[in-house]
Structure formats: structure tokens, C-alpha cells
Design a protein around this motif. Sequence first.
Motif, PDB file in Angstrom:
ATOM      1  N   GLN A  67       0.823  -1.212   0.000  1.00 23.52           N
ATOM      2  CA  GLN A  67       0.000   0.000   0.000  1.00 23.52           C
ATOM      3  C   GLN A  67       0.856   1.262   0.000  1.00 23.52           C
ATOM      4  O   GLN A  67       0.552   2.241  -0.681  1.00 23.52           O
ATOM      5  CB  GLN A  67      -0.917  -0.006   1.230  1.00 23.52           C
ATOM      6  N   GLU A  89      -3.216  -4.538  -0.381  1.00 22.72           N
ATOM      7  CA  GLU A  89      -3.918  -3.254  -0.399  1.00 22.72           C
ATOM      8  C   GLU A  89      -3.214  -2.256  -1.346  1.00 22.72           C
ATOM      9  O   GLU A  89      -2.897  -1.133  -0.966  1.00 22.72           O
ATOM     10  CB  GLU A  89      -3.998  -2.658   1.017  1.00 22.72           C
ATOM     11  N   GLY A 133      -4.743   1.228  -1.606  1.00 28.88           N
ATOM     12  CA  GLY A 133      -5.219   1.804  -0.361  1.00 28.88           C
ATOM     13  C   GLY A 133      -4.855   3.265  -0.156  1.00 28.88           C
ATOM     14  O   GLY A 133      -5.554   3.999   0.541  1.00 28.88           O
TER      15      GLY A 133
END
Length: 227
Positions: A90, A167, A170
Motif C-alpha cells: 500500500q 492493499e 489503499g
Amino acid sequence: MISLVNVNKYYKNDEESLHVLKNINLAIAPGEMIAIMGPSGSGKSTLINLLGFIDKQFEGQYLFEGKALLTSSDEILSKIRNQTVGFVFQNFSLIENNTVFENVELPLLYNGYKFHQTEEKVMAVLKKVGLADKADKHLKQLSGGQQQRVAIARALINQPKFLIADEPTGALDSHTSEEIMKLFVDLNTQDQVTIILVTHNPDMVPYCSRLISIRDGEIIEDKALRQ
């Protein structure tokens, strides 16, 4: 390619034993693009640490291409991990003072390449992610989406057997997230890159070919989404 058989994971301290993965049975074939979805604390991160050869303290069996690699020494396992799996995070996890080229080149150097052997490979993968004209730029000169593309290029540079994307959208806005997910789909469908995408965002799931839902350490759903 990947087979988990009756995998259980415990975190133990002096007072209690926490059962974080419970009887996980999972098979992943080459060329799949899988979403692993679940709430915080469901066991997603523990599962991908195990899949990525980072955590080998568990009960059960992990077979990769038919072999139980996790009995290998830490040094051998580190080399296997560098050559077998690419990670995308992320927060990008790039080196701020390095150029785009240098960030993508680094895994090749860890893998034994010399500086004069890397240019063709690095430029080819930068072209694949649409950043061939950014090789000499520094990270502060790039947008968040461009930085994530650098991270994806770095993950691809050793031609890994599979990618783990934790992620990956994200920290990005919705438009940039869509661009990154389309890039993953292109890599999966055109280059047959096997991708394991970890997310809590349901908007990311339709890009994938399969959904694995995890809750309280158990797989509660495993379904196909697209061919």
C-alpha cells in the motif's frame, strides 16, 4: 502451483495461544488473479506472509509446485522468495533517494546481476507499466499512481512466479486505483502473471477472477468471478 493443506497458525505467549489461521485448505493455479478479502484481524496478513515464504512457523503443509520449500534454510528460502514472489504494498516501499530506474533495478542486483547487465531488463519492465520515460526521475517528481507503477515494475523485474499485492490501491484516489487495477488485469490476462490481491475494498474484487473471503482465520467463501 500453490497448495495449502490443513494449515493452522498460532501466536503464543506466556498466557495464551491465539489461533489465527484455522484449517486453511487452498489451491492456486498459475495464471489466476485472486482477491483475498476480509475485515481487519481476519487473518489476511498472516495468510499472505505464509504464502510469500516470510512466515514458516505453522502447522500443516505448504506445497509450491509440488515441493515443500519451507523446510529449507532461511538463506535458501530468502533466495527462493526473491526469485519466486513479487510484493506490492500500500505504501509503495520505494527508496526515496533512488531514481525510478534504481528502485526497479535493485532486486536484480540482489539476485547477482552486475550493473552493466540490468538496463535492458529494467527498461523493458518500465515500458510494460507505462513509465519508460520516467526512468531518471526521482520519486518526489511522481504522482502516487506513478509510484505504485514503479513498485509493480520492481515486483515484476525478476519474473516471479506470482505477485502478492497487499492493499495496493489503499493510498490512492478512486481514479488512480482504477488505473492500477486495470494494469494488474492486463498483466494477468496478457502476460499470465499470477496475482494474489489482498483487499478490504469490495470495488477491487470485480477485477479478479476468484474471490476468497476470510473471517476469524477461516475461509468462509471461495468462488469464481470471471473466466
